[in-house]
Motif scaffolding. Structure first.
Motif, PDB file in Angstrom:
ATOM      1  N   GLY A   1       0.815  -1.198   0.000  1.00 24.14           N
ATOM      2  CA  GLY A   1       0.000   0.000   0.000  1.00 24.14           C
ATOM      3  C   GLY A   1       0.850   1.249   0.000  1.00 24.14           C
ATOM      4  N   THR A   2       0.200   2.387  -0.118  1.00 18.23           N
ATOM      5  CA  THR A   2       0.913   3.661  -0.098  1.00 18.23           C
ATOM      6  C   THR A   2       0.595   4.411   1.198  1.00 18.23           C
ATOM      7  N   ALA A   3       1.485   5.311   1.545  1.00 17.21           N
ATOM      8  CA  ALA A   3       1.256   6.139   2.736  1.00 17.21           C
ATOM      9  C   ALA A   3      -0.026   6.944   2.593  1.00 17.21           C
ATOM     10  N   ASP A   4      -0.331   7.383   1.390  1.00 15.86           N
ATOM     11  CA  ASP A   4      -1.530   8.188   1.190  1.00 15.86           C
ATOM     12  C   ASP A   4      -2.803   7.374   1.407  1.00 15.86           C
ATOM     13  N   GLU A   5      -2.761   6.073   1.113  1.00 14.88           N
ATOM     14  CA  GLU A   5      -3.926   5.222   1.366  1.00 14.88           C
ATOM     15  C   GLU A   5      -4.184   5.098   2.869  1.00 14.88           C
ATOM     16  N   ILE A   6      -3.122   5.075   3.665  1.00 12.74           N
ATOM     17  CA  ILE A   6      -3.290   5.048   5.120  1.00 12.74           C
ATOM     18  C   ILE A   6      -3.791   6.411   5.600  1.00 12.74           C
ATOM     19  N   ALA A   7      -3.232   7.465   5.042  1.00 12.28           N
ATOM     20  CA  ALA A   7      -3.654   8.818   5.433  1.00 12.28           C
ATOM     21  C   ALA A   7      -5.137   9.042   5.162  1.00 12.28           C
ATOM     22  N   ALA A   8      -5.652   8.467   4.074  1.00 10.24           N
ATOM     23  CA  ALA A   8      -7.074   8.631   3.764  1.00 10.24           C
ATOM     24  C   ALA A   8      -7.931   8.028   4.870  1.00 10.24           C
ATOM     25  N   ALA A   9      -7.524   6.880   5.385  1.00  4.59           N
ATOM     26  CA  ALA A   9      -8.261   6.248   6.482  1.00  4.59           C
ATOM     27  C   ALA A   9      -8.172   7.088   7.752  1.00  4.59           C
ATOM     28  N   VAL A  10      -6.987   7.619   8.018  1.00  2.00           N
ATOM     29  CA  VAL A  10      -6.807   8.470   9.203  1.00  2.00           C
ATOM     30  C   VAL A  10      -7.698   9.697   9.123  1.00  2.00           C
ATOM     31  N   LEU A  11      -7.729  10.339   7.959  1.00  2.00           N
ATOM     32  CA  LEU A  11      -8.544  11.558   7.825  1.00  2.00           C
ATOM     33  C   LEU A  11     -10.032  11.267   7.943  1.00  2.00           C
ATOM     34  N   TRP A  12     -10.460  10.091   7.510  1.00  2.00           N
ATOM     35  CA  TRP A  12     -11.868   9.750   7.709  1.00  2.00           C
ATOM     36  C   TRP A  12     -12.174   9.649   9.203  1.00  2.00           C
ATOM     37  N   LEU A  13     -11.305   9.001   9.950  1.00  6.89           N
ATOM     38  CA  LEU A  13     -11.518   8.866  11.392  1.00  6.89           C
ATOM     39  C   LEU A  13     -11.454  10.217  12.101  1.00  6.89           C
ATOM     40  N   LEU A  14     -10.668  11.144  11.582  1.00  6.47           N
ATOM     41  CA  LEU A  14     -10.598  12.487  12.161  1.00  6.47           C
ATOM     42  C   LEU A  14     -11.840  13.312  11.845  1.00  6.47           C
ATOM     43  N   SER A  15     -12.548  12.935  10.801  1.00  5.73           N
ATOM     44  CA  SER A  15     -13.650  13.768  10.315  1.00  5.73           C
ATOM     45  C   SER A  15     -14.954  13.474  11.054  1.00  5.73           C
ATOM     46  N   ASP A  16     -15.913  14.374  10.865  1.00  6.93           N
ATOM     47  CA  ASP A  16     -17.238  14.200  11.446  1.00  6.93           C
ATOM     48  C   ASP A  16     -17.997  13.042  10.802  1.00  6.93           C
ATOM     49  N   GLU A  17     -17.542  12.578   9.648  1.00  7.45           N
ATOM     50  CA  GLU A  17     -18.181  11.423   9.015  1.00  7.45           C
ATOM     51  C   GLU A  17     -18.018  10.162   9.868  1.00  7.45           C
ATOM     52  N   ALA A  18     -17.024  10.166  10.748  1.00  4.92           N
ATOM     53  CA  ALA A  18     -16.793   9.029  11.649  1.00  4.92           C
ATOM     54  C   ALA A  18     -17.290   9.341  13.059  1.00  4.92           C
ATOM     55  N   SER A  19     -18.341  10.145  13.143  1.00  8.59           N
ATOM     56  CA  SER A  19     -18.786  10.681  14.433  1.00  8.59           C
ATOM     57  C   SER A  19     -19.242   9.625  15.434  1.00  8.59           C
ATOM     58  N   TYR A  20     -19.608   8.433  14.966  1.00  7.46           N
ATOM     59  CA  TYR A  20     -20.073   7.393  15.888  1.00  7.46           C
ATOM     60  C   TYR A  20     -19.042   6.274  16.037  1.00  7.46           C
ATOM     61  N   ALA A  21     -17.827   6.509  15.548  1.00 13.36           N
ATOM     62  CA  ALA A  21     -16.766   5.504  15.639  1.00 13.36           C
ATOM     63  C   ALA A  21     -15.806   5.869  16.758  1.00 13.36           C
ATOM     64  N   THR A  22     -15.710   4.999  17.737  1.00 20.20           N
ATOM     65  CA  THR A  22     -14.677   5.145  18.764  1.00 20.20           C
ATOM     66  C   THR A  22     -14.325   3.770  19.307  1.00 20.20           C
ATOM     67  N   GLY A  23     -13.087   3.611  19.705  1.00 22.86           N
ATOM     68  CA  GLY A  23     -12.613   2.328  20.203  1.00 22.86           C
ATOM     69  C   GLY A  23     -12.363   1.314  19.113  1.00 22.86           C
ATOM     70  N   ALA A  24     -12.344   1.731  17.870  1.00 18.92           N
ATOM     71  CA  ALA A  24     -12.163   0.816  16.736  1.00 18.92           C
ATOM     72  C   ALA A  24     -10.770   0.955  16.147  1.00 18.92           C
ATOM     73  N   THR A  25     -10.229  -0.150  15.648  1.00 19.98           N
ATOM     74  CA  THR A  25      -8.985  -0.112  14.883  1.00 19.98           C
ATOM     75  C   THR A  25      -9.280  -0.629  13.484  1.00 19.98           C
ATOM     76  N   LEU A  26      -9.074   0.236  12.510  1.00 20.34           N
ATOM     77  CA  LEU A  26      -9.379  -0.053  11.120  1.00 20.34           C
ATOM     78  C   LEU A  26      -8.144  -0.654  10.435  1.00 20.34           C
ATOM     79  N   THR A  27      -8.286  -1.871   9.921  1.00 22.28           N
ATOM     80  CA  THR A  27      -7.192  -2.523   9.219  1.00 22.28           C
ATOM     81  C   THR A  27      -7.176  -2.092   7.759  1.00 22.28           C
ATOM     82  N   VAL A  28      -6.020  -1.616   7.302  1.00 25.11           N
ATOM     83  CA  VAL A  28      -5.844  -1.201   5.908  1.00 25.11           C
ATOM     84  C   VAL A  28      -4.603  -1.931   5.405  1.00 25.11           C
ATOM     85  N   SER A  29      -4.811  -3.127   4.870  1.00 19.20           N
ATOM     86  CA  SER A  29      -3.677  -4.015   4.627  1.00 19.20           C
ATOM     87  C   SER A  29      -3.744  -4.792   3.320  1.00 19.20           C
ATOM     88  N   GLY A  30      -4.664  -4.452   2.440  1.00 22.73           N
ATOM     89  CA  GLY A  30      -4.776  -5.194   1.198  1.00 22.73           C
ATOM     90  C   GLY A  30      -5.222  -6.628   1.383  1.00 22.73           C
TER      91      GLY A  30
END
Length: 248
Positions: A217-246
């Motif tokens: 994978g690329t660093a930017d693909e990981i960054a996209a997941a991080v930014l989603w979790l930082l955003s209000d679109e992930a407002s009901y997500a907490t305590g979760a670990t999102l796997t981004v591993s192909g």
């Protein structure tokens, strides 16, 4: 999306750099730490400023206790803290557990685990409504190594990331009612310099074809997941670990 401040540890290269760039594009004021790569840090600040964003590079080692509050005090100068990405981490050369030294384990756990705990504490004291804050988000960078164990490679690194997963779960429960969401991202094989720093510059070429998606994978693909979790679109997500591993 926001005009609040985001702290990214280990932000001058790799995943941290990609997160900083995406965050700046999303409207965050970015304060990121680096240890030795001053040229890379300065270059990233210029790139973010060219985008019309605000960035501050702070020389700060999360393995040094005094450096951590200094990093957050520098971030305070940019405005109100709204997020933290615990990204700084180290790996080491391949070794079995019975070959590992105290010095190696101390470096690994101090940087990858203790540093993340202390940075999270600084962030909570600023963002928690219990402390008079306005809420915020913490994203911890883990690794699929926590699940795979990394035998004959670096079980110590894998164990440090297992601790990060536990930090994510436990801290999320502590501060969920205080306006703070805490989540993690667990990357798989990603194209960054960390493999060379562990003495395996060919690691991606060797292991990439073994991934179900047949590539790293690329660093930017990981960054996209991080930014989603930082955003209000992930407002009901907490305590979760999102796997981004192909699929690995």
């Amino acid at each position: 999306m926001t005009d609040k401040v985001l702290v990214v540890t280990g932000g001058s290269r790799g995943i941290g750099r990609a997160v900083a760039l995406r965050a700046a594009r999303a409207g965050w004021r970015v304060c990121f730490s680096y240890v030795a790569a001053k040229d890379a840090a300065d270059s990233l600040v210029r790139e973010i400023e060219d985008l019309g964003g605000t960035a501050l590079a702070v020389r700060s080692d999360v393995a040094v206790e005094a450096d951590i509050p200094a990093l957050f005090e520098a971030a305070d100068g940019l405005g109100t803290l709204g997020g933290l990405v615990n990204n700084a981490g180290v790996v080491d050369h391949a070794a079995r557990v019975d070959e590992m030294t105290f010095a190696r384990l101390h470096r690994m756990m101090t940087t990858n685990v203790v540093g993340s705990f202390l940075c999270a504490g600084e962030a909570v004291r600023r963002m928690s409504t219990r402390h008079g804050g306005q809420g915020g988000v913490i994203v911890n960078i883990s690794s699929v190594a926590a699940r795979l164990g990394a035998p004959n490679q670096y079980v110590d690194y894998a164990a440090s990331k297992g601790a990060i997963d536990t930090l994510t779960t436990g801290l999320a429960g502590e501060v969920a009612a205080e306006g703070i969401r805490v989540n993690g991202v667990a990357p798989g094989l990603i194209e960054t310099e960390i493999h060379a720093s562990g003495g395996q510059p060919d690691r991606l070429a060797r292991l990439g074809p073994t991934v179900p998606m047949k590539r790293a994978g690329t660093a930017d693909e990981i960054a996209a997941a991080v930014l989603w979790l930082l955003s209000d679109e992930a407002s009901y997500a907490t305590g979760a670990t999102l796997t981004v591993s192909g699929g690995r």
